[in-house]
Scaffold this active site. Structure first.
Site, PDB file in Angstrom:
ATOM      1  CB  SER A  57      -0.763  -0.060   1.297  1.00 10.71           C
ATOM      2  OG  SER A  57      -1.665   1.255   1.134  1.00 10.71           O
ATOM      3  CE1 TYR A 106      -3.356  -1.716   5.052  1.00  6.89           C
ATOM      4  CE2 TYR A 106      -3.806   0.506   4.619  1.00  6.89           C
ATOM      5  CZ  TYR A 106      -3.659  -1.063   3.737  1.00  6.89           C
ATOM      6  OH  TYR A 106      -3.586  -1.317   2.679  1.00  6.89           O
TER       7      TYR A 106
HETATM    8  N1  LIG Z   1      -9.143  -1.136  -1.531  1.00  5.87           N
HETATM    9  C1  LIG Z   1      -8.109  -0.186  -1.371  1.00  5.87           C
HETATM   10  O1  LIG Z   1      -8.558   1.255  -1.672  1.00  5.87           O
HETATM   11  C2  LIG Z   1      -6.665  -0.563  -1.164  1.00  5.87           C
HETATM   12  C3  LIG Z   1      -5.033   0.732  -1.194  1.00  5.87           C
HETATM   13  C4  LIG Z   1      -3.738   0.377  -0.871  1.00  5.87           C
HETATM   14  C5  LIG Z   1      -3.838  -0.956  -0.944  1.00  5.87           C
HETATM   15  N2  LIG Z   1      -4.988  -1.965  -1.050  1.00  5.87           N
HETATM   16  C6  LIG Z   1      -4.454  -3.587  -0.666  1.00  5.87           C
HETATM   17  O2  LIG Z   1      -4.930  -3.991  -1.655  1.00  5.87           O
HETATM   18  C7  LIG Z   1      -5.290  -5.207  -1.136  1.00  5.87           C
HETATM   19  C8  LIG Z   1      -6.664  -5.960  -1.397  1.00  5.87           C
HETATM   20  O3  LIG Z   1      -7.665  -4.753  -1.105  1.00  5.87           O
HETATM   21  P1  LIG Z   1      -9.268  -4.649  -0.916  1.00  5.87           P
HETATM   22  O4  LIG Z   1      -9.635  -3.122  -0.905  1.00  5.87           O
HETATM   23  O5  LIG Z   1      -9.736  -5.191  -2.691  1.00  5.87           O
HETATM   24  O6  LIG Z   1      -9.280  -5.948  -0.200  1.00  5.87           O
HETATM   25  P2  LIG Z   1     -11.201  -5.821   0.533  1.00  5.87           P
HETATM   26  O7  LIG Z   1     -11.596  -5.662   1.817  1.00  5.87           O
HETATM   27  O8  LIG Z   1     -12.493  -5.827  -0.307  1.00  5.87           O
HETATM   28  O9  LIG Z   1     -10.954  -7.754   0.527  1.00  5.87           O
HETATM   29  C9  LIG Z   1     -10.326  -8.508   1.431  1.00  5.87           C
HETATM   30  C10 LIG Z   1     -10.007 -10.052   0.922  1.00  5.87           C
HETATM   31  O10 LIG Z   1      -9.317 -10.269   1.835  1.00  5.87           O
HETATM   32  C11 LIG Z   1     -10.175 -11.621   2.568  1.00  5.87           C
HETATM   33  N3  LIG Z   1      -9.848 -11.801   3.903  1.00  5.87           N
HETATM   34  C12 LIG Z   1      -9.041 -11.069   5.426  1.00  5.87           C
HETATM   35  N4  LIG Z   1      -8.653 -11.619   6.320  1.00  5.87           N
HETATM   36  C13 LIG Z   1      -8.766 -12.859   5.587  1.00  5.87           C
HETATM   37  C14 LIG Z   1      -7.602 -13.512   6.458  1.00  5.87           C
HETATM   38  N5  LIG Z   1      -7.858 -13.790   7.708  1.00  5.87           N
HETATM   39  N6  LIG Z   1      -7.827 -15.071   5.510  1.00  5.87           N
HETATM   40  C15 LIG Z   1      -8.261 -14.836   4.171  1.00  5.87           C
HETATM   41  N7  LIG Z   1      -9.082 -14.000   3.671  1.00  5.87           N
HETATM   42  C16 LIG Z   1      -9.248 -12.853   4.416  1.00  5.87           C
HETATM   43  C17 LIG Z   1     -11.405 -11.260   2.404  1.00  5.87           C
HETATM   44  O11 LIG Z   1     -12.283 -11.515   3.506  1.00  5.87           O
HETATM   45  C18 LIG Z   1     -11.849  -9.948   1.217  1.00  5.87           C
HETATM   46  O12 LIG Z   1     -12.414 -10.746   0.396  1.00  5.87           O
HETATM   47  C19 LIG Z   1      -4.911  -5.211   0.796  1.00  5.87           C
HETATM   48  O13 LIG Z   1      -3.632  -5.615   0.877  1.00  5.87           O
HETATM   49  C20 LIG Z   1      -5.347  -4.015   0.887  1.00  5.87           C
HETATM   50  O14 LIG Z   1      -3.936  -3.570   1.536  1.00  5.87           O
HETATM   51  C21 LIG Z   1      -6.442  -1.378  -0.818  1.00  5.87           C
END
Ligand SMILES: NC(=O)c1ccc[n+]([C@@H]2O[C@H](COP(=O)([O-])OP(=O)(O)OC[C@H]3O[C@@H](n4cnc5c(N)ncnc54)[C@H](O)[C@@H]3O)[C@@H](O)[C@H]2O)c1
Length: 258
Positions: free
Chosen positions: A142, A153
């Site tokens: 991130s 985080y």
């Molecule tokens: N969405 C954003 O704006 C953003 C920005 C920067 C980085 N990220 C990173 O991108 C990645 C995906 O983000 P997103 O927003 O698409 O995700 P999200 O939060 O929408 O989904 C995360 C998924 O991970 C699963 N999950 C969570 N904990 C788990 C565990 N312990 N075991 C198995 N599965 C688990 C959840 O069930 C879910 O399906 C993450 O690593 C996040 O930190 C996202």
């Protein structure tokens, strides 16, 4: 660009039930990969069944446990005969608060959510990559390594960047590449699984809007990215097109470098 970059490759994508992980796994399958969609959400198997690829499966595991990570890798090997590529998508800030407002157990929860699944999955996949004679790990980090309202985080994702660089250095001699993207704020459909199952308090909603403002203003484009804008660089790094790239954390945040 080849549309079958992953033909013959076995890929494990974590966090594949929704968001960036889901979109990565579906496109990888469409590009010929045999893809294991891993998530702790039970509906991950429905998502895997949506894929247009030749071979996909869903697997339910809690990646905050080492056992969950090891069982996912073992299942991928039993189902598809080995693993070539791991994409670590699990993560995401659970709460937005000024650091002084975090309860100690909330700090722990952020590290468990956004650092441990990647650390465990990287360790659990290594024997399988070594058996294969090499492979690729892509970590989804991130740009929030520099940001407000989510210091725990930030720390977790700083750890993910450290894993990426050190593991890449250590395992290059085994033909294993380890890379990451650092997404910025990403527009996505409403989440089926919320980040914070307890729901956000009114104060947390205000703190969230502080973070959204900071993230948006830190980009040169003054906007969030789309899911597709995150998927493309993740799959480029996962593919053989990136064969001379390792140990790199690629910012994908409209000019913000985290
Ligand atoms: N969405 C954003 O704006 C953003 C920005 C920067 C980085 N990220 C990173 O991108 C990645 C995906 O983000 P997103 O927003 O698409 O995700 P999200 O939060 O929408 O989904 C995360 C998924 O991970 C699963 N999950 C969570 N904990 C788990 C565990 N312990 N075991 C198995 N599965 C688990 C959840 O069930 C879910 O399906 C993450 O690593 C996040 O930190 C996202």
């Amino acid at each position: 660009m080849s549309t079958q970059r992953f033909a013959g490759k076995v890929m494990v994508v974590t966090g594949a039930a929704q968001g960036i992980g889901r979109a990565v796994a579906l496109r990888a399958a469409a590009e010929g990969g045999k893809v294991l969609f891993v998530d702790r959400a039970e509906f991950v198997s429905e998502v895997a069944a949506e894929a247009s690829g030749t071979e996909t499966a869903g697997f339910v595991a809690d990646l905050e446990t080492y056992e969950g990570a090891a069982s996912a890798m073992a299942f991928a090997v039993s189902k598809f005969g080995g693993i070539d590529i791991l994409i670590n998508g699990v993560g995401g800030a659970i709460r937005m608060r000024p650091f002084a407002e975090f309860e100690p157990e909330q700090i722990d929860a952020e590290i468990r959510r956004s650092l441990m699944p990647t650390l465990y999955a990287c360790h659990a996949v290594l024997p399988h990559l070594l058996t294969r004679g090499g492979g690729t790990i892509v970590n989804v980090s991130s740009n929030a390594t520099r940001g407000i309202r989510r210091v725990p985080y930030s720390a977790a994702k700083g750890g993910v960047n450290a894993i990426t660089q050190s593991l890449a250095m250590e395992y290059a001699e085994h033909n294993i590449r380890v890379v990451a993207t650092a997404p910025g704020g990403t527009d996505a459909p409403p989440r089926r699984v919320p980040r914070n199952t307890a729901g956000d308090s009114e104060r947390e909603k205000v703190w969230m809007s502080d973070a959204v403002k900071q993230v948006t203003e830190s980009t040169f484009f003054k906007r969030y990215g789309s899911i597709d804008e995150q998927v493309a660089p993740i799959l480029f790094l996962a593919s053989d097109e990136a064969s001379y790239i390792t140990g790199t954390v690629l910012p994908v945040a409209g000019g913000d470098t985290g």
